[in-house]
Design an enzyme around this catalytic site. Sequence first.
Site, PDB file in Angstrom:
ATOM      1  N   LYS A   1       0.972  -1.140  -0.029  1.00 56.60           N
ATOM      2  CA  LYS A   1       0.116   0.104  -0.137  1.00 56.60           C
ATOM      3  C   LYS A   1       0.934   1.156   0.151  1.00 56.60           C
ATOM      4  CE  LYS A   1      -1.991   3.172   1.941  1.00 56.60           C
ATOM      5  NZ  LYS A   1      -1.849   4.439   1.608  1.00 56.60           N
TER       6      LYS A   1
ATOM      7  N   GLY B   1       6.687   5.163   7.900  1.00 55.10           N
ATOM      8  CA  GLY B   1       5.973   6.201   7.983  1.00 55.10           C
ATOM      9  C   GLY B   1       6.123   6.832   9.430  1.00 55.10           C
ATOM     10  N   SER B   2       5.221   7.712   9.494  1.00 52.80           N
ATOM     11  CA  SER B   2       5.433   8.564  10.784  1.00 52.80           C
ATOM     12  C   SER B   2       5.021   7.909  12.119  1.00 52.80           C
ATOM     13  CB  SER B   2       4.467   9.700  10.742  1.00 52.80           C
ATOM     14  OG  SER B   2       3.097   9.351  10.448  1.00 52.80           O
TER      15      SER B   2
ATOM     16  N   GLY C   1       2.636   4.890  12.722  1.00 55.21           N
ATOM     17  CA  GLY C   1       3.193   3.439  13.314  1.00 55.21           C
ATOM     18  C   GLY C   1       2.358   3.033  14.634  1.00 55.21           C
TER      19      GLY C   1
ATOM     20  N   GLU D   1       9.287   1.355  11.140  1.00 55.45           N
ATOM     21  CA  GLU D   1      10.254   2.217  10.758  1.00 55.45           C
ATOM     22  C   GLU D   1       9.893   3.634  10.920  1.00 55.45           C
ATOM     23  OE1 GLU D   1      13.321   0.882  10.184  1.00 55.45           O
ATOM     24  OE2 GLU D   1      12.642  -1.112   9.746  1.00 55.45           O
TER      25      GLU D   1
ATOM     26  N   CYS E   1      13.753  10.484   6.720  1.00 58.86           N
ATOM     27  CA  CYS E   1      13.551   9.872   8.099  1.00 58.86           C
ATOM     28  C   CYS E   1      14.740  10.269   8.919  1.00 58.86           C
ATOM     29  CB  CYS E   1      13.218   8.646   8.071  1.00 58.86           C
ATOM     30  SG  CYS E   1      14.370   7.488   7.178  1.00 58.86           S
TER      31      CYS E   1
ATOM     32  N   GLU F   1       9.748  16.414  14.364  1.00 62.40           N
ATOM     33  CA  GLU F   1      10.175  15.943  13.150  1.00 62.40           C
ATOM     34  C   GLU F   1       9.510  16.964  12.118  1.00 62.40           C
ATOM     35  OE1 GLU F   1       8.871  12.527  11.015  1.00 62.40           O
ATOM     36  OE2 GLU F   1      11.078  12.039  10.355  1.00 62.40           O
TER      37      GLU F   1
END
Length: 502
Positions: free
Chosen positions: A194, A247-248, A252, A270, A304, A404
Amino acid sequence: MAAHIPATRQEWHDRAVNYPFEPRLFIDGELVDAIDGGRFESVNPATGDTIATLAEGNEKDVERAVAAARRAFEAGVWSRIAPRMRMDILLKFADLVEGRAVDFALLDSLEMGKPVSSMMGFDVPSAVANLRFAAEAIDKMEGAVTNTHPDVLHYILRQPLGVVSLIVPWNYPMMMAAWKLGPALAMGNCVIVKPAQQSSMSAVLLARLFAEAGGPAGVFSAVPGSGAVAGQALARHMDVDKIGFTGSAPVGGLMMRYAGESNLKHVTTECGGKSPQVVLADCDLDTAVEMAVHGVYSNQGEVCAAGSRIMVEEPIVDTFLERFQARTVALYAPGDPLDPATSMGPLVDERQHRTVSGYVEAGKAEGARLAFGGGVPAGMEGGYYLEPTLFADVRNDMKIAAEEIFGPVGAVLPIRDMEEGIVLANDSIFGLGASVWTKDLARAHRFARDVESGMVWVNTYFDQDPTAPWGGVKQSGNGRDKCMEALSHYSQTKSVWMSLGG
Ligand code: NAP
Ligand code: MG
């Protein structure tokens, strides 16, 4: 015959005009429309123009992909073929991906704004290298016979998990997918990717190439769609055995929740970071500056492991800032992503542009000093561009140091010494990358030991290799991409006892 690689901006644009964008999903070995006919627009962030209208998968398409994956898994057409057959197909797949580098560069650049030069020089080669590494590892992953009582034989089988869903972000669309596909497919799983909605098309091309390489139907499907609908349907699915997520951190967290509320599927994450670069007065300053600039601005800062918290020992702060600005001007000018000379494209979309601009305002409001940048570059108002930006005199408790940003915004924090640097580095919810710049080996080793981070670089930044684990600690996630460990994450052991007794 080797594919022609466009050499100029004009040639890349010529290639983009009339490009045959594929709008469909790829499920069970074929291109299909979304069952309910859903559609969404893919927008080029360099211009704001619509590139293509794509099929948007929902729960029904997810259902179809999961059913196909389960069927293929149980039929054993991938999970139980000879390891070397899987290896042949995956190596062929890697070759096909390499051969279509220009297509991947066009798709990811047009959809999310990354310079084509980055795609050709980094994303595609890294994707291919990691696919090959995983393929080559297939027959090196072994079970074991353990030393149990003489009346029994005990052995450990290593087996695939089953149906695995890979939910990936937009900042390295095809590369992130490939980092996960390699180990998941190598271990015999069936996968459903996805992609992020901002960058959907390269995932479908990957799935098509896997089929072209001889990958059986159902083993690799790609279902573009929204995270809230298609992503959630996969993560909550009772017949999905694992989510490999990049992703963020907040999303997550949702993955873990969905797993907990459904079938306790495996989840590896991750996630994001706020990685510190600690620059000590005894370092080779020119190299440190050079790498710090790349650490903050490469991929528009949408990385990231961006080294966005730069801690500099007090005596060299002024010199550092001066050289950092000069090198930024020389290395990172926002431009057309399809121009091979461009090193910085626009941000991925209007929303991200607003978010990052909001951080610039927050930095000013909290009293950090804007050293340079912060605005939309002149003449580039048509796209979602932002100048490379740097704040000085930043404190670790400011929003721009704690959160972030995921854009080209660096924060420089003065520190008294390395010890203070480590304290500040660890005072973060994240722990993805970290670097120290020093000629003192003992200090470097102490830093590497004590910093809370999945990856540490000493006098360098961003180095990576298929053999080296990629991942974080704390809210940067619990997974490891690449390396042999990733193959373990996409398999499980089974303990088998055989009685030898009479
Ligand atoms: P994101 O918003 O967390 O989205 C990641 C993926 O999750 C997308 O495919 C997204 O789909 C999907 N998603 C969103 N909400 C969901 C939900 N409720 N259920 C299921 N799936 C859902 O992250 P992003 O903005 O795409 O990417 C940027 C983030 O990725 C940054 O935080 C960055 O640090 C992180 N990242 C980490 C690494 C690493 O290796 N540690 C590498 C690259 C990026 P939609 O597109 O539809 O929202
Ligand atoms: Mg887009």
